[in-house]
Scaffold this motif. Structure first.
Motif, PDB file in Angstrom:
ATOM      1  N   TYR A 140       0.831  -1.193   0.000  1.00  0.00           N
ATOM      2  CA  TYR A 140       0.000   0.000   0.000  1.00  0.00           C
ATOM      3  C   TYR A 140       0.868   1.247   0.000  1.00  0.00           C
ATOM      4  O   TYR A 140       1.915   1.285   0.639  1.00  0.00           O
ATOM      5  N   LYS A 165      -3.726   3.710  -1.234  1.00  0.00           N
ATOM      6  CA  LYS A 165      -3.773   3.191  -2.598  1.00  0.00           C
ATOM      7  C   LYS A 165      -2.996   1.891  -2.635  1.00  0.00           C
ATOM      8  O   LYS A 165      -1.897   1.804  -2.108  1.00  0.00           O
ATOM      9  N   SER A 166      -3.586   0.888  -3.220  1.00  0.00           N
ATOM     10  CA  SER A 166      -2.915  -0.397  -3.362  1.00  0.00           C
ATOM     11  C   SER A 166      -1.933  -0.308  -4.525  1.00  0.00           C
ATOM     12  O   SER A 166      -2.291   0.118  -5.617  1.00  0.00           O
ATOM     13  N   LYS A 202      -8.047  -2.477   1.023  1.00  0.00           N
ATOM     14  CA  LYS A 202      -7.693  -1.061   1.189  1.00  0.00           C
ATOM     15  C   LYS A 202      -8.520  -0.420   2.302  1.00  0.00           C
ATOM     16  O   LYS A 202      -8.005   0.365   3.088  1.00  0.00           O
ATOM     17  N   GLN A 214      -7.010   1.281   5.625  1.00  0.00           N
ATOM     18  CA  GLN A 214      -7.286   2.677   5.954  1.00  0.00           C
ATOM     19  C   GLN A 214      -7.919   2.790   7.338  1.00  0.00           C
ATOM     20  O   GLN A 214      -7.577   3.677   8.114  1.00  0.00           O
TER      21      GLN A 214
END
Length: 177
Positions: free
Chosen positions: A129, A145-146, A161, A165
């Motif tokens: 990530y 964001k991957s 994701k 987060q």
């Protein structure tokens, strides 16, 4: 960098978005087509082994339908930016993010004015990530964001994701380490 500029930090290309919609819709259409095609086999007299094969195929087609519907849902509702409101100044928020970087043992730390980003991989089989932060007075904005989920930033990570987060936001809310 302002909050409005930060919201566009990880944009998705229009061509990728269209390609992902086409893949999801074609998975749904293909699934419905084969379900209708094989429906007549239920009415015919089949042996038990053939009947189990047809049941297995229906499970596969229903799974394909669910995958296509999930893809459309994810494309219509992308991951939003999370905000952590606190009483700290911009400098204290930057220090908190740097402590988080050290705690997670992440890599590739980059700092520019109010924005900070680094890369994190929990273990060897999980996704990598890129985590972006915006540190302002009494506010930290976070987006994930991957990096290597699929070629060209695929969209089906099955909530990885979102979970990452949420974990980052929870760690920032605690911020007593």
């Amino acid at each position: 960098m302002t909050k409005e500029e930060f919201t566009n930090i990880t944009p998705q290309k229009k061509t990728d978005l269209i390609a992902n919609y086409v893949l999801s819709i074609s998975a749904i259409i293909l699934s419905i087509y084969f379900q209708v095609k094989f429906y007549n086999l239920f009415e015919s007299n089949l042996s038990k082994s053939n009947f189990l094969i047809i049941i297995f195929l229906y499970i596969v087609f229903i799974s394909l339908l669910a995958l296509g519907c999930y893809g459309i849902f994810i494309l219509a509702n992308p991951l939003k930016i999370s905000y952590v409101h606190n009483g700290m100044s911009t400098i204290e928020n930057n220090e908190t993010i740097e402590k988080l970087y050290l705690k997670l043992k992440a890599k590739n730390f980059h700092k520019q004015e109010k924005t900070i980003q680094f890369e994190f991989k929990k273990n060897f089989w999980s996704y990598s990530y890129r985590i972006h932060f915006l540190a302002e007075n009494k506010l930290i904005a976070v987006t994930v964001k991957s990096i290597d989920s699929n070629p060209k930033g695929g969209f089906l990570d099955f909530g990885a994701k979102y979970r990452m987060q949420k974990k980052i936001v929870d760690l920032l809310n605690k911020a007593s380490w």
